[in-house]
Write a protein that holds these residues in place. Sequence first.
Motif: not given
Lengths: 232, 232
Positions: A108, A111-113, A115, A118-119, A121, A143, A146-147, B154, B156-159, B179-180, B183
């Motif tokens: 939670e 701040t960044g995803a 790899p 992203l896989d 998702m 969205h 979400g989590s 929450q 969950v997407f990188p911001s 790669r994604w 998305i």
Amino acid sequence: MMEASQVGTTRRPLSRDRVLRAGVALADEEGIEALSMRRLAQRLGVVPMALYKHVANKEELLDGMVDVVVSEIDPPLEAADWRAAVRERVLSARRVLLRHPWARPVIETRTGASPAVLDHMDSLVAMFRAGGFSAELTHHVMHALGSRMWGFTQEVFPSAPPPEDPALREAMFRQVTSRWPHIAEIAGAGAAHRADYVVGGGCDDQFEFEFTLDLLLDGFERLRQQDWRPRA
Amino acid sequence: MMEASQVGTTRRPLSRDRVLRAGVALADEEGIEALSMRRLAQRLGVVPMALYKHVANKEELLDGMVDVVVSEIDPPLEAADWRAAVRERVLSARRVLLRHPWARPVIETRTGASPAVLDHMDSLVAMFRAGGFSAELTHHVMHALGSRMWGFTQEVFPSAPPPEDPALREAMFRQVTSRWPHIAEIAGAGAAHRADYVVGGGCDDQFEFEFTLDLLLDGFERLRQQDWRPRA
DNA sequence: ACCTGAACACCGTTCAAGT
DNA sequence: ACCTGAACACCGTTCAAGT
């Protein structure tokens, strides 16, 4: 003869992977609050500064640890329908996250995803698209998930156990029933009937999770069938 | 003549309320990571140990700060139907939480519910019950609402914003699309069309929040009409 | 009895000195 | 060039000494 720092540790050369896995093991065993750069270094039989060769700082360590955990999620199933595929993948994520309870709050705060994130998702998005969801609806539906895509719900009911002392418990019970009568009324109404818990507490997490997941999936299916379009 | 410690601070006697409000102000202005017992004491022109007269420890300080924030939520409306009442109260909570962004992660880490938290929950439960929900369905529906009762999802997407350098941004974009691909496909499909954001980022938070809230409320209403019963 | 300075046991991270 | 001990700038909280 072994040096003191090598006792209990195989003296393999340190690597990023070894640092991350040791971090996961430490958090699993002693909780996330026990994870400090100094304690992790000690566990690896290494001076604290040695870690900084493999991770830039503590945040990057946590990023990497999330990646390790997320990689444990089962590969996506080739399912007949999108609903079964999504449901199974989310419940698979849940099984992993239950093994690493510290990962929930850590995910939670990322701040960044990574790899692996992203896989996961991407595979979910692919399932919705293959199931006939438009790109736009898939966006909103992701969205909405979400989590929950990681298999956890934010628990908002207090989870503290009731006091041991029966007199005190009785007094607390009376206070809750008089000041928050509606909460008291539904407290015991969950699947697990645990009358000794005043507010929530004895709820069946797995039941509640699947209840809401299915409610959402039902809603998604309805929108898909209606050919949902924005601002319609 | 004033002492140095009094400069810039009205010398009122310290009270629990003053400590909590100063904590909220500090977190509002400088973020939750800037909130330490030492910095808060300094802000109040007081020695750190003086705070411990009014809060047992930092956790209790955070409990109290959540209470202050939650008390800012508008009182429940007397609405015609449960749906409008719940919707308005949740969106009211959202307005408050948007003013205190630090409160979201803090609420999530509380282990016990404060009186103000129970007040908010009780008023929501009352709305469902008055709307004809059984105690059992209300229980599950409150779980399904989850942290959305505080008006937040929450994310969950990188911001992280895309890199400044156009060449680097182009390279990142190409990596993501290859790669994604799924998305990448839905990234720009949100309400706000911001092509420069590769993954999420430019999404309309308020839209996504209301989309999911309404999806859930629709689901709740359907279960109510079906007279939902467990293990049926 | 109340208040508080100093101390304790930690942090993450920098940096200069050593090899 | 690499590694690392010591140091820096913090934490939350305890405790004993001062008023």
